[in-house]
Design a protein around this motif. Structure first.
Motif, PDB file in Angstrom:
ATOM      1  N   ARG A 221       8.929   4.468 -33.592  1.00  0.00           N
ATOM      2  CA  ARG A 221      10.260   4.000 -32.948  1.00  0.00           C
ATOM      3  C   ARG A 221      11.322   4.766 -33.593  1.00  0.00           C
ATOM      4  O   ARG A 221      12.276   4.935 -32.729  1.00  0.00           O
ATOM      5  CB  ARG A 221      10.176   2.539 -33.464  1.00  0.00           C
ATOM      6  N   VAL A 222      11.427   5.007 -34.706  1.00  0.00           N
ATOM      7  CA  VAL A 222      12.773   5.838 -35.273  1.00  0.00           C
ATOM      8  C   VAL A 222      12.697   7.331 -34.731  1.00  0.00           C
ATOM      9  O   VAL A 222      13.658   7.804 -34.417  1.00  0.00           O
ATOM     10  CB  VAL A 222      12.652   5.733 -36.527  1.00  0.00           C
ATOM     11  N   LEU A 223      11.384   7.826 -34.563  1.00  0.00           N
ATOM     12  CA  LEU A 223      11.476   9.430 -34.018  1.00  0.00           C
ATOM     13  C   LEU A 223      12.257   9.376 -32.748  1.00  0.00           C
ATOM     14  O   LEU A 223      13.001  10.307 -32.507  1.00  0.00           O
ATOM     15  CB  LEU A 223      10.154   9.742 -34.198  1.00  0.00           C
ATOM     16  N   ILE A 224      11.896   8.539 -31.703  1.00  0.00           N
ATOM     17  CA  ILE A 224      12.315   8.661 -30.495  1.00  0.00           C
ATOM     18  C   ILE A 224      13.850   8.360 -30.235  1.00  0.00           C
ATOM     19  O   ILE A 224      14.243   8.732 -29.461  1.00  0.00           O
ATOM     20  CB  ILE A 224      11.504   7.558 -29.484  1.00  0.00           C
ATOM     21  N   ASP A 240      18.265   5.485 -22.940  1.00  0.00           N
ATOM     22  CA  ASP A 240      17.662   4.610 -24.194  1.00  0.00           C
ATOM     23  C   ASP A 240      18.430   3.090 -24.327  1.00  0.00           C
ATOM     24  O   ASP A 240      17.967   2.204 -24.266  1.00  0.00           O
ATOM     25  CB  ASP A 240      17.519   5.369 -25.433  1.00  0.00           C
ATOM     26  N   VAL A 241      19.631   3.307 -24.247  1.00  0.00           N
ATOM     27  CA  VAL A 241      20.640   2.197 -24.695  1.00  0.00           C
ATOM     28  C   VAL A 241      20.749   1.294 -23.476  1.00  0.00           C
ATOM     29  O   VAL A 241      20.745   0.256 -23.574  1.00  0.00           O
ATOM     30  CB  VAL A 241      21.871   2.794 -25.005  1.00  0.00           C
ATOM     31  N   LEU A 242      20.639   1.767 -22.161  1.00  0.00           N
ATOM     32  CA  LEU A 242      21.000   1.309 -21.165  1.00  0.00           C
ATOM     33  C   LEU A 242      19.768   0.515 -20.342  1.00  0.00           C
ATOM     34  O   LEU A 242      19.766  -0.510 -19.589  1.00  0.00           O
ATOM     35  CB  LEU A 242      21.566   2.160 -19.860  1.00  0.00           C
ATOM     36  N   ARG A 250      12.913  -6.495 -21.900  1.00  0.00           N
ATOM     37  CA  ARG A 250      14.360  -6.160 -22.431  1.00  0.00           C
ATOM     38  C   ARG A 250      14.264  -5.160 -23.559  1.00  0.00           C
ATOM     39  O   ARG A 250      14.799  -4.980 -24.529  1.00  0.00           O
ATOM     40  CB  ARG A 250      15.074  -7.336 -23.206  1.00  0.00           C
ATOM     41  N   GLN A 251      13.112  -4.036 -23.284  1.00  0.00           N
ATOM     42  CA  GLN A 251      12.704  -3.045 -24.073  1.00  0.00           C
ATOM     43  C   GLN A 251      13.309  -2.022 -23.935  1.00  0.00           C
ATOM     44  O   GLN A 251      13.749  -1.279 -22.702  1.00  0.00           O
ATOM     45  CB  GLN A 251      11.151  -2.985 -24.201  1.00  0.00           C
ATOM     46  N   THR A 252      13.826  -0.962 -24.964  1.00  0.00           N
ATOM     47  CA  THR A 252      14.315   0.305 -24.914  1.00  0.00           C
ATOM     48  C   THR A 252      13.198   1.375 -24.852  1.00  0.00           C
ATOM     49  O   THR A 252      11.909   0.994 -24.860  1.00  0.00           O
ATOM     50  CB  THR A 252      15.277   0.887 -26.168  1.00  0.00           C
ATOM     51  N   LEU A 253      13.476   2.828 -24.578  1.00  0.00           N
ATOM     52  CA  LEU A 253      12.391   3.651 -24.603  1.00  0.00           C
ATOM     53  C   LEU A 253      11.637   3.664 -26.091  1.00  0.00           C
ATOM     54  O   LEU A 253      10.441   3.733 -26.036  1.00  0.00           O
ATOM     55  CB  LEU A 253      12.955   5.175 -24.433  1.00  0.00           C
ATOM     56  N   ASP A 255      11.250   1.235 -28.079  1.00  0.00           N
ATOM     57  CA  ASP A 255      10.541   0.083 -28.083  1.00  0.00           C
ATOM     58  C   ASP A 255       9.128   0.123 -27.143  1.00  0.00           C
ATOM     59  O   ASP A 255       8.110  -0.357 -27.696  1.00  0.00           O
ATOM     60  CB  ASP A 255      11.279  -1.406 -27.511  1.00  0.00           C
ATOM     61  N   LEU A 256       9.187   0.621 -26.104  1.00  0.00           N
ATOM     62  CA  LEU A 256       8.090   0.684 -25.186  1.00  0.00           C
ATOM     63  C   LEU A 256       7.224   1.622 -26.113  1.00  0.00           C
ATOM     64  O   LEU A 256       5.916   1.460 -25.850  1.00  0.00           O
ATOM     65  CB  LEU A 256       8.438   1.599 -23.996  1.00  0.00           C
ATOM     66  N   ALA A 257       7.606   2.950 -26.518  1.00  0.00           N
ATOM     67  CA  ALA A 257       6.609   3.747 -27.093  1.00  0.00           C
ATOM     68  C   ALA A 257       5.930   3.250 -28.489  1.00  0.00           C
ATOM     69  O   ALA A 257       4.687   3.229 -28.724  1.00  0.00           O
ATOM     70  CB  ALA A 257       7.409   4.987 -27.479  1.00  0.00           C
ATOM     71  N   ALA A 258       6.724   2.380 -29.126  1.00  0.00           N
ATOM     72  CA  ALA A 258       6.089   1.615 -30.199  1.00  0.00           C
ATOM     73  C   ALA A 258       5.751   0.272 -30.169  1.00  0.00           C
ATOM     74  O   ALA A 258       5.196  -0.239 -30.786  1.00  0.00           O
ATOM     75  CB  ALA A 258       7.291   1.771 -31.290  1.00  0.00           C
ATOM     76  N   ARG A 259       5.718  -0.245 -28.915  1.00  0.00           N
ATOM     77  CA  ARG A 259       5.325  -1.663 -28.597  1.00  0.00           C
ATOM     78  C   ARG A 259       5.972  -2.508 -29.443  1.00  0.00           C
ATOM     79  O   ARG A 259       5.103  -3.346 -30.186  1.00  0.00           O
ATOM     80  CB  ARG A 259       3.591  -1.776 -28.547  1.00  0.00           C
TER      81      ARG A 259
END
Length: 266
Positions: A221-224, A240-242, A250-253, A255-259
């Motif tokens: 999550r932090v890396l992305i 990522d913000v939009l 309501r997930q960001t990029l 969020d999606l990568a880290a589930r």
């Protein structure tokens, strides 16, 4: 909450199951039940769909409808959109309210100010020559404007910082961003900005989870989130913000990568 078996099978072949969100309850058209994209949960709420748009199986043809139900176990299927009703989930699958976009933006702004200030102080020595050149150019330009002389040629400011110094600035900025976000998310599940706004990061669809996030989840999550900012890849940061403005959960990029999802605690 009304009873309904949890673990319904996926949608029948040839039909498209709706994304996770709130849908008319198959057992009570006056209520809504949360569909996680695979099965019904036990969480229900009062229907936000106008009464004129509520319809159960077997309703008269031609009557306005939000969703239709397939054969067998009731499953939500997307149909005509309902005016004034959001297709985004407002809560996790276990009923915890999701953070609104503005609260997430405010928390991100607070975090950016903290990380940006520390990074600026730490990298200030690399900018001394650049700042001196800007100050000299500005003074010369103002003097020329007062005397009516031609303005000075704009120097190539980018060339005043060597490639090595630019790389060090990127590395220092990246390290500070990781050092800020990683410990807070691992220990508290939230950064300073999130805590100030009453937000918390949780595993996807587990809003009531109280344990610490796994290191792998936190790191992804932090890396992305941090790396594009350190590399000045603004377009990725803006995207990522939009994305939460229209994403069903309501997930960001990151969020999606880290589930993960971000919930509002107050």
């Amino acid at each position: 909450m009304s009873d309904i078996p949890v673990g319904s099978p996926p949608a029948p072949p040839g039909r498209h199951a709706a994304p996770g969100g709130w849908y008319p309850d198959p057992l009570d058209v006056n209520r809504e039940r949360y569909w996680d994209g695979w099965q019904w949960s036990r969480n229900t709420r009062e229907s936000e769909v106008p009464a004129a748009y509520r319809q159960g199986p077997g309703a008269p043809a031609g009557q306005p409808s939000a969703y239709a139900y397939g054969p067998g176990p009731a499953l939500p299927y997307a149909s005509a959109p309902v005016p004034g009703v959001s297709r985004q989930a407002s809560a996790t699958a276990d009923g915890v309210p999701l953070a609104g976009w503005w609260w997430r933006a405010l928390a991100g702004l607070v975090d950016s100010l903290v990380v940006g200030t520390v990074s600026l102080v730490a990298t200030l020595p690399f900018y001394r020559e650049l700042f001196a050149a800007v100050r000299t150019f500005w003074g010369t330009a103002m003097s020329a404007a007062r005397t009516g002389a031609p303005p000075p040629a704009t120097p190539n400011f980018a060339a005043m910082m060597s490639g090595g110094d630019q790389l060090l600035v990127i590395l220092v900025t990246f390290a500070i961003g990781m050092a800020y976000h990683l410990p807070f998310l691992r220990v508290r599940g939230a950064t300073l900005g999130m805590m100030a706004c009453g937000l918390r990061v949780v595993p996807q669809d587990e809003g009531r989870a109280t344990g610490r996030l796994p290191w792998s989840t936190v790191l992804i999550r932090v890396l992305i989130w941090v790396l594009p900012g350190a590399l000045s890849l603004r377009i990725l940061t803006v995207a990522d913000v939009l994305i939460p403005l229209w994403h069903p959960r309501r997930q960001t990029l990151h969020d999606l990568a880290a589930r993960t999802q971000v919930v509002r605690l107050r």
